[in-house]
Write an enzyme that holds these catalytic residues in place. Structure first.
Site, PDB file in Angstrom:
ATOM      1  N   ASP A 297      72.783 125.913  74.279  1.00 35.58           N
ATOM      2  CA  ASP A 297      74.020 126.433  73.707  1.00 35.58           C
ATOM      3  C   ASP A 297      75.056 126.488  74.816  1.00 35.58           C
ATOM      4  O   ASP A 297      74.713 126.587  76.010  1.00 35.58           O
ATOM      5  CB  ASP A 297      73.800 127.824  73.113  1.00 35.58           C
ATOM      6  CG  ASP A 297      75.052 128.353  72.416  1.00 35.58           C
ATOM      7  OD1 ASP A 297      75.673 127.584  71.661  1.00 35.58           O
ATOM      8  OD2 ASP A 297      75.408 129.523  72.638  1.00 35.58           O
TER       9      ASP A 297
ATOM     10  N   GLU B 130      79.087 128.168  75.871  1.00 33.66           N
ATOM     11  CA  GLU B 130      80.267 128.980  75.586  1.00 33.66           C
ATOM     12  C   GLU B 130      81.431 128.306  76.313  1.00 33.66           C
ATOM     13  O   GLU B 130      81.247 127.712  77.389  1.00 33.66           O
ATOM     14  CB  GLU B 130      80.101 130.422  76.054  1.00 33.66           C
ATOM     15  CG  GLU B 130      78.941 131.164  75.407  1.00 33.66           C
ATOM     16  CD  GLU B 130      79.042 131.306  73.897  1.00 33.66           C
ATOM     17  OE1 GLU B 130      80.160 131.147  73.356  1.00 33.66           O
ATOM     18  OE2 GLU B 130      78.013 131.553  73.264  1.00 33.66           O
TER      19      GLU B 130
ATOM     20  N   GLU C 135      90.896 134.488  71.606  1.00 31.22           N
ATOM     21  CA  GLU C 135      89.973 134.405  70.469  1.00 31.22           C
ATOM     22  C   GLU C 135      88.561 134.063  70.948  1.00 31.22           C
ATOM     23  O   GLU C 135      87.571 134.607  70.447  1.00 31.22           O
ATOM     24  CB  GLU C 135      90.444 133.347  69.473  1.00 31.22           C
ATOM     25  CG  GLU C 135      91.782 133.660  68.820  1.00 31.22           C
ATOM     26  CD  GLU C 135      92.966 133.191  69.664  1.00 31.22           C
ATOM     27  OE1 GLU C 135      92.753 132.755  70.818  1.00 31.22           O
ATOM     28  OE2 GLU C 135      94.101 133.290  69.162  1.00 31.22           O
TER      29      GLU C 135
ATOM     30  N   HIS D 101      78.270 136.590  71.564  1.00 29.10           N
ATOM     31  CA  HIS D 101      77.629 135.301  71.770  1.00 29.10           C
ATOM     32  C   HIS D 101      77.317 135.145  73.254  1.00 29.10           C
ATOM     33  O   HIS D 101      78.108 135.524  74.120  1.00 29.10           O
ATOM     34  CB  HIS D 101      78.555 134.167  71.333  1.00 29.10           C
ATOM     35  CG  HIS D 101      78.690 134.054  69.851  1.00 29.10           C
ATOM     36  ND1 HIS D 101      78.647 132.853  69.184  1.00 29.10           N
ATOM     37  CD2 HIS D 101      78.860 134.997  68.892  1.00 29.10           C
ATOM     38  CE1 HIS D 101      78.797 133.048  67.887  1.00 29.10           C
ATOM     39  NE2 HIS D 101      78.928 134.359  67.689  1.00 29.10           N
TER      40      HIS D 101
ATOM     41  N   ASP E 116      71.483 133.095  72.802  1.00 23.07           N
ATOM     42  CA  ASP E 116      71.573 132.317  71.570  1.00 23.07           C
ATOM     43  C   ASP E 116      70.548 131.190  71.556  1.00 23.07           C
ATOM     44  O   ASP E 116      70.000 130.845  70.506  1.00 23.07           O
ATOM     45  CB  ASP E 116      72.983 131.745  71.399  1.00 23.07           C
ATOM     46  CG  ASP E 116      73.986 132.816  70.975  1.00 23.07           C
ATOM     47  OD1 ASP E 116      73.591 133.998  70.887  1.00 23.07           O
ATOM     48  OD2 ASP E 116      75.161 132.476  70.744  1.00 23.07           O
TER      49      ASP E 116
END
Length: 247
Positions: free
Chosen positions: A7, A9, A52, A150, A155
């Site tokens: 994963d 970010e 965001e 997250h 994750d």
């Protein structure tokens, strides 16, 4: 079979301009975690983190000061994933970011044939959804209480459990040992016919004489039509299916 659950970010949603700021990976071999992981926070080299995005993963620019850049860890990452399938949730997003990062360094893009998208798997298996990672954790009873934000490594750990559920890995059949396997391969335990016959010699009764007497006294109070007496009479008849039962 080797697979890497991973994963990312990022600083935002635009893979052309935004950067990877966290990369987390879990290694599976034959669908079991090996304990090997790969995890780095990455300096985005001046690229600001969109508000965001920060609200989702909680990573600030200050958190990334002094962290390595993607180029610093690229070779280590490529060595970690070499020869493995890459498994991600909404893999199109993560692979797009990785391919741009690799492109900046002159590395080939990720072979799409090696990528497994668990979101696509989930949509096929559960077409009515929802199929977010949190929703799949709830569906499969996977504890995601730690996931308040997250995070790439967390994750990946959760996705590894979800992935095994999606492909039915926990329902893998038991395999008999080679002593009972036919020539040319092992057999599934469900393919073996097992018959259980009667004991050649009945087990001795464990009742004491006092217990027998107390039982006979109790049965005597039941009345002539008691079901228990009918079973007792049947058990005493030679050839009966109840023959040998101690009443």
């Amino acid at each position: 079979m080797r697979e890497i659950i991973f994963d990312t970010e990022t600083t935002g949603l635009d893979f052309r301009d935004d950067r990877v700021i966290e990369l987390g990976c879990i290694e599976l071999v034959n669908r079991f975690p090996t304990g090997r992981t790969f995890h780095h926070y990455l300096n985005p080299q001046g690229r600001p983190i969109h508000a965001e995005a920060q609200a989702v993963h909680g990573i600030s620019a200050a958190d990334l000061m002094g962290k390595p850049t993607f180029s610093d860890i690229a070779e280590e990452f490529l060595a970690f994933i070499d020869g493995a399938k890459l498994v991600a949730h909404n893999a199109t997003f993560d692979i797009a970011f990785l391919n741009v990062e690799f492109g900046r360094l002159g590395h080939p893009v990720v072979d799409p044939g090696l990528v497994v998208d668990t979101l696509a798997l989930a949509r096929r298996k559960h077409p009515m959804g929802p199929n977010s990672l949190d929703a799949l954790c709830r569906r499969y009873g996977i504890d995601n209480a730690r996931r308040t934000k997250h995070g790439a490594l967390l994750d990946s750990e959760l996705l590894a459990e979800v992935y095994i559920e999606l492909i039915g890995g926990k329902q893998a059949a038991l395999i008999l040992d080679s002593a009972t396997a036919p020539a040319g391969g092992r057999r599934n335990v469900d393919d073996i016919d097992i018959s259980i016959g009667a004991r050649p010699t009945a087990l001795p009764s464990r009742l004491t004489e006092a217990e027998r007497a107390a039982h006979a006294s109790m049965v005597g109070t039941l009345g002539e039509k008691a079901l228990w007496l009918r079973v007792a009479r049947e058990a005493s008849r030679p050839g009966s299916e109840f023959c040998g039962i101690v009443i």
